[in-house]
Motif scaffolding. Structure first.
Motif, PDB file in Angstrom:
ATOM      1  N   VAL A 145       0.801  -1.283   0.022  1.00  0.00           N
ATOM      2  CA  VAL A 145       0.081  -0.153  -0.196  1.00  0.00           C
ATOM      3  C   VAL A 145       1.053   1.379   0.085  1.00  0.00           C
ATOM      4  CG1 VAL A 145      -1.647   1.228   1.209  1.00  0.00           C
ATOM      5  CG2 VAL A 145      -1.939  -1.020   0.973  1.00  0.00           C
ATOM      6  N   GLU A 146       1.775   1.210   0.791  1.00  0.00           N
ATOM      7  CA  GLU A 146       2.807   2.230   0.849  1.00  0.00           C
ATOM      8  C   GLU A 146       3.389   2.787  -0.364  1.00  0.00           C
ATOM      9  OE1 GLU A 146       2.964  -0.178   3.109  1.00  0.00           O
ATOM     10  OE2 GLU A 146       1.930   0.855   4.823  1.00  0.00           O
ATOM     11  N   THR A 147       3.754   1.739  -1.156  1.00  0.00           N
ATOM     12  CA  THR A 147       4.522   1.834  -2.659  1.00  0.00           C
ATOM     13  C   THR A 147       3.646   2.993  -3.466  1.00  0.00           C
ATOM     14  OG1 THR A 147       5.903  -0.094  -2.261  1.00  0.00           O
ATOM     15  CG2 THR A 147       5.379   0.795  -4.307  1.00  0.00           C
ATOM     16  N   TYR A 148       2.067   2.519  -3.495  1.00  0.00           N
ATOM     17  CA  TYR A 148       1.216   3.124  -4.377  1.00  0.00           C
ATOM     18  C   TYR A 148       1.150   4.550  -3.901  1.00  0.00           C
ATOM     19  CZ  TYR A 148       0.615  -0.976  -7.337  1.00  0.00           C
ATOM     20  OH  TYR A 148       0.799  -2.006  -8.162  1.00  0.00           O
ATOM     21  N   LYS A 149       1.038   4.706  -2.408  1.00  0.00           N
ATOM     22  CA  LYS A 149       0.712   5.929  -2.007  1.00  0.00           C
ATOM     23  C   LYS A 149       1.791   6.908  -2.049  1.00  0.00           C
ATOM     24  CE  LYS A 149      -3.041   4.614   0.947  1.00  0.00           C
ATOM     25  NZ  LYS A 149      -3.611   4.656   2.410  1.00  0.00           N
ATOM     26  N   LYS A 150       3.097   6.416  -1.900  1.00  0.00           N
ATOM     27  CA  LYS A 150       4.133   7.086  -1.997  1.00  0.00           C
ATOM     28  C   LYS A 150       5.030   7.570  -3.404  1.00  0.00           C
ATOM     29  CE  LYS A 150       5.638   6.168   2.404  1.00  0.00           C
ATOM     30  NZ  LYS A 150       6.806   5.828   3.457  1.00  0.00           N
ATOM     31  N   ALA A 151       4.299   6.901  -4.339  1.00  0.00           N
ATOM     32  CA  ALA A 151       5.057   6.815  -5.806  1.00  0.00           C
ATOM     33  C   ALA A 151       4.662   8.261  -6.356  1.00  0.00           C
ATOM     34  CB  ALA A 151       4.475   5.583  -6.540  1.00  0.00           C
ATOM     35  N   ASP A 152       5.530   8.847  -7.277  1.00  0.00           N
ATOM     36  CA  ASP A 152       5.331  10.067  -7.928  1.00  0.00           C
ATOM     37  C   ASP A 152       4.479   9.675  -9.126  1.00  0.00           C
ATOM     38  OD1 ASP A 152       6.545  11.582  -6.132  1.00  0.00           O
ATOM     39  OD2 ASP A 152       8.555  11.276  -7.017  1.00  0.00           O
ATOM     40  N   LYS A 153       4.808   8.829  -9.782  1.00  0.00           N
ATOM     41  CA  LYS A 153       4.168   8.269 -11.252  1.00  0.00           C
ATOM     42  C   LYS A 153       3.971   6.649 -11.115  1.00  0.00           C
ATOM     43  CE  LYS A 153       2.934  10.179 -14.932  1.00  0.00           C
ATOM     44  NZ  LYS A 153       1.957  10.954 -15.072  1.00  0.00           N
ATOM     45  N   ILE A 154       3.098   6.366 -11.523  1.00  0.00           N
ATOM     46  CA  ILE A 154       2.479   4.882 -11.493  1.00  0.00           C
ATOM     47  C   ILE A 154       2.135   4.596 -12.878  1.00  0.00           C
ATOM     48  CG2 ILE A 154       1.039   3.166 -10.834  1.00  0.00           C
ATOM     49  CD1 ILE A 154       0.483   4.882  -8.350  1.00  0.00           C
ATOM     50  N   LEU A 155       3.002   3.377 -13.591  1.00  0.00           N
ATOM     51  CA  LEU A 155       2.503   2.944 -14.742  1.00  0.00           C
ATOM     52  C   LEU A 155       1.543   1.531 -14.805  1.00  0.00           C
ATOM     53  CD1 LEU A 155       5.910   3.618 -16.689  1.00  0.00           C
ATOM     54  CD2 LEU A 155       3.783   5.090 -16.645  1.00  0.00           C
ATOM     55  N   ALA A 156       0.401   1.706 -15.435  1.00  0.00           N
ATOM     56  CA  ALA A 156      -0.471   0.711 -15.311  1.00  0.00           C
ATOM     57  C   ALA A 156      -0.429  -0.104 -16.594  1.00  0.00           C
ATOM     58  CB  ALA A 156      -1.842   1.056 -15.033  1.00  0.00           C
ATOM     59  N   GLY A 157      -0.341  -1.532 -16.737  1.00  0.00           N
ATOM     60  CA  GLY A 157      -0.246  -2.253 -18.001  1.00  0.00           C
ATOM     61  C   GLY A 157      -1.668  -2.446 -18.607  1.00  0.00           C
ATOM     62  N   SER A 158      -2.542  -2.122 -17.968  1.00  0.00           N
ATOM     63  CA  SER A 158      -3.822  -2.518 -18.606  1.00  0.00           C
ATOM     64  C   SER A 158      -5.083  -1.321 -18.244  1.00  0.00           C
ATOM     65  CB  SER A 158      -4.341  -3.831 -18.287  1.00  0.00           C
ATOM     66  OG  SER A 158      -4.678  -4.042 -16.905  1.00  0.00           O
ATOM     67  N   THR A 159      -5.971  -1.201 -18.894  1.00  0.00           N
ATOM     68  CA  THR A 159      -7.084  -0.428 -18.444  1.00  0.00           C
ATOM     69  C   THR A 159      -7.553  -0.977 -17.172  1.00  0.00           C
ATOM     70  OG1 THR A 159      -7.512   0.277 -20.811  1.00  0.00           O
ATOM     71  CG2 THR A 159      -9.284   0.839 -19.033  1.00  0.00           C
ATOM     72  N   TYR A 160      -7.854  -2.122 -17.070  1.00  0.00           N
ATOM     73  CA  TYR A 160      -8.449  -2.614 -15.850  1.00  0.00           C
ATOM     74  C   TYR A 160      -7.522  -2.614 -14.452  1.00  0.00           C
ATOM     75  CZ  TYR A 160      -9.615  -6.235 -12.107  1.00  0.00           C
ATOM     76  OH  TYR A 160     -10.132  -6.917 -11.274  1.00  0.00           O
ATOM     77  N   THR A 161      -6.292  -2.617 -14.549  1.00  0.00           N
ATOM     78  CA  THR A 161      -5.327  -2.441 -13.574  1.00  0.00           C
ATOM     79  C   THR A 161      -5.351  -0.766 -13.115  1.00  0.00           C
ATOM     80  OG1 THR A 161      -3.951  -4.255 -14.183  1.00  0.00           O
ATOM     81  CG2 THR A 161      -2.979  -2.658 -12.640  1.00  0.00           C
ATOM     82  N   LEU A 162      -5.504  -0.078 -14.295  1.00  0.00           N
ATOM     83  CA  LEU A 162      -5.453   1.629 -14.131  1.00  0.00           C
ATOM     84  C   LEU A 162      -6.754   1.873 -13.345  1.00  0.00           C
ATOM     85  CD1 LEU A 162      -4.278   4.505 -15.728  1.00  0.00           C
ATOM     86  CD2 LEU A 162      -6.567   4.310 -15.915  1.00  0.00           C
ATOM     87  N   ASN A 163      -7.740   1.410 -13.799  1.00  0.00           N
ATOM     88  CA  ASN A 163      -8.973   1.760 -12.931  1.00  0.00           C
ATOM     89  C   ASN A 163      -8.907   0.911 -11.453  1.00  0.00           C
ATOM     90  OD1 ASN A 163     -10.205   3.273 -14.970  1.00  0.00           O
ATOM     91  ND2 ASN A 163     -10.783   1.486 -16.050  1.00  0.00           N
ATOM     92  N   MET A 164      -8.408  -0.035 -11.306  1.00  0.00           N
ATOM     93  CA  MET A 164      -8.467  -0.810 -10.112  1.00  0.00           C
ATOM     94  C   MET A 164      -7.546  -0.098  -9.318  1.00  0.00           C
ATOM     95  SD  MET A 164      -6.970  -4.499  -8.950  1.00  0.00           S
ATOM     96  CE  MET A 164      -5.270  -3.874  -8.901  1.00  0.00           C
ATOM     97  N   LEU A 165      -6.319   0.542  -9.409  1.00  0.00           N
ATOM     98  CA  LEU A 165      -5.560   1.255  -8.543  1.00  0.00           C
ATOM     99  C   LEU A 165      -6.034   2.355  -8.127  1.00  0.00           C
ATOM    100  CD1 LEU A 165      -2.130   0.203 -10.107  1.00  0.00           C
ATOM    101  CD2 LEU A 165      -2.818  -0.766  -7.962  1.00  0.00           C
TER     102      LEU A 165
END
Length: 54
Positions: A13-33
């Motif tokens: 959880v901390e990784t996603y909350k602290k990241a400056d930029k996140i790259l998602a490999g699919s639309t599903y993953t993007l929306n889920m995150l």
């Protein structure tokens, strides 16, 4: 089952909350995150796994 996995992986959880930029490999993953962690649009982008957009 995914919720259990997130709870067991240290720093997940901390990784996603602290990241400056996140790259998602699919639309599903993007929306889920975005939904799961309330990530603003400017911090997350869709980057297709095969490198080819529509």
């Amino acid at each position: 089952m995914r919720a259990v996995g997130r709870a067991l992986i240290p720093g997940y959880v901390e990784t996603y909350k602290k990241a400056d930029k996140i790259l998602a490999g699919s639309t599903y993953t993007l929306n889920m995150l975005k939904d799961l962690f309330a990530i603003p649009d400017q911090r997350i982008d869709l980057f297709y796994e095969n490198g080819i957009s529509e």
